[in-house]
Design a protein around this motif. Structure first.
Motif, PDB file in Angstrom:
ATOM      1  N   MET A  18       0.757  -1.031  -0.090  1.00 25.44           N
ATOM      2  CA  MET A  18       0.303  -0.007  -0.101  1.00 25.44           C
ATOM      3  C   MET A  18       0.867   0.987   0.374  1.00 25.44           C
ATOM      4  N   PRO A  19       0.691   2.414  -1.358  1.00 24.75           N
ATOM      5  CA  PRO A  19       1.717   3.254  -0.987  1.00 24.75           C
ATOM      6  C   PRO A  19       0.751   4.571  -0.266  1.00 24.75           C
ATOM      7  N   THR A  20       1.798   5.188   0.869  1.00 24.98           N
ATOM      8  CA  THR A  20       1.190   6.063   1.147  1.00 24.98           C
ATOM      9  C   THR A  20       1.590   6.991   1.680  1.00 24.98           C
ATOM     10  N   LYS A  21       3.056   7.655   0.626  1.00 26.09           N
ATOM     11  CA  LYS A  21       3.485   9.303  -0.035  1.00 26.09           C
ATOM     12  C   LYS A  21       3.947   8.962  -1.379  1.00 26.09           C
ATOM     13  N   VAL A  22       3.380  10.275  -2.320  1.00 25.49           N
ATOM     14  CA  VAL A  22       4.428  10.166  -3.368  1.00 25.49           C
ATOM     15  C   VAL A  22       5.899   9.631  -3.371  1.00 25.49           C
ATOM     16  N   SER A  23       6.214   8.861  -2.560  1.00 21.26           N
ATOM     17  CA  SER A  23       7.917   9.091  -2.724  1.00 21.26           C
ATOM     18  C   SER A  23       7.779   6.844  -3.037  1.00 21.26           C
ATOM     19  N   ASP A  24       6.611   6.447  -2.531  1.00 18.80           N
ATOM     20  CA  ASP A  24       6.310   5.114  -2.594  1.00 18.80           C
ATOM     21  C   ASP A  24       5.711   4.692  -3.328  1.00 18.80           C
ATOM     22  N   LEU A  25       6.143   6.080  -4.793  1.00 20.37           N
ATOM     23  CA  LEU A  25       5.286   5.652  -6.498  1.00 20.37           C
ATOM     24  C   LEU A  25       7.010   5.776  -7.175  1.00 20.37           C
ATOM     25  N   ARG A  26       6.187   4.791  -7.802  1.00 25.16           N
ATOM     26  CA  ARG A  26       7.512   4.739  -9.339  1.00 25.16           C
ATOM     27  C   ARG A  26       6.247   5.605 -10.592  1.00 25.16           C
ATOM     28  N   VAL A  27       7.732   5.777 -11.766  1.00 29.81           N
ATOM     29  CA  VAL A  27       7.055   6.900 -12.954  1.00 29.81           C
ATOM     30  C   VAL A  27       6.750   5.572 -13.465  1.00 29.81           C
ATOM     31  N   TRP A  28       6.031   5.680 -14.217  1.00 34.00           N
ATOM     32  CA  TRP A  28       4.867   5.128 -15.631  1.00 34.00           C
ATOM     33  C   TRP A  28       4.938   5.966 -16.617  1.00 34.00           C
ATOM     34  N   ASN A  29       5.245   4.894 -17.372  1.00 33.22           N
ATOM     35  CA  ASN A  29       4.766   5.653 -18.950  1.00 33.22           C
ATOM     36  C   ASN A  29       3.996   4.626 -19.543  1.00 33.22           C
TER      37      ASN A  29
END
Length: 104
Positions: A18-29
């Protein structure tokens, strides 16, 4: 994100935690030629996460992510990405008291 005609678009990702902050998320395309944001020969558009929210529609453990679309080839905002210019302007005038109006 929006396409070249400002039509909202969405994309779904399944994650193992479960991501809780933006830094937990990866750049997608995605392929920007399918949204008329790029030519077919050089069309990779990056989705850079900028905010995360609890999903009010599907509930836990789902989240909604606001992402900005950027050209992979020149690192500039993709066609339709007007939020970046708005964010820069808001930052420039952050000491002022902002007022917004909505008309019907």
């Amino acid at each position: 994100r929006s396409d070249a005609f400002q039509v909202p678009r969405s994309k779904t990702m399944t994650m193992t935690s479960m991501p809780t902050k933006v830094s937990d998320l990866r750049v997608w395309n995605y392929d920007g030629s399918s949204t008329e944001q790029a030519d077919g020969h050089n069309s990779e558009v990056l989705l850079k996460p900028s905010a995360i929210f609890k999903d009010p529609f599907r509930g836990e453990p789902h989240v909604l992510v606001l992402a900005d679309a950027w050209n992979a080839w020149d690192n500039k905002p993709a066609i339709g990405n007007t939020r970046v210019e708005c964010a820069e302007t808001m930052e420039m005038y952050k000491t002022l008291d902002h007022w917004f109006g909505i008309e019907q």
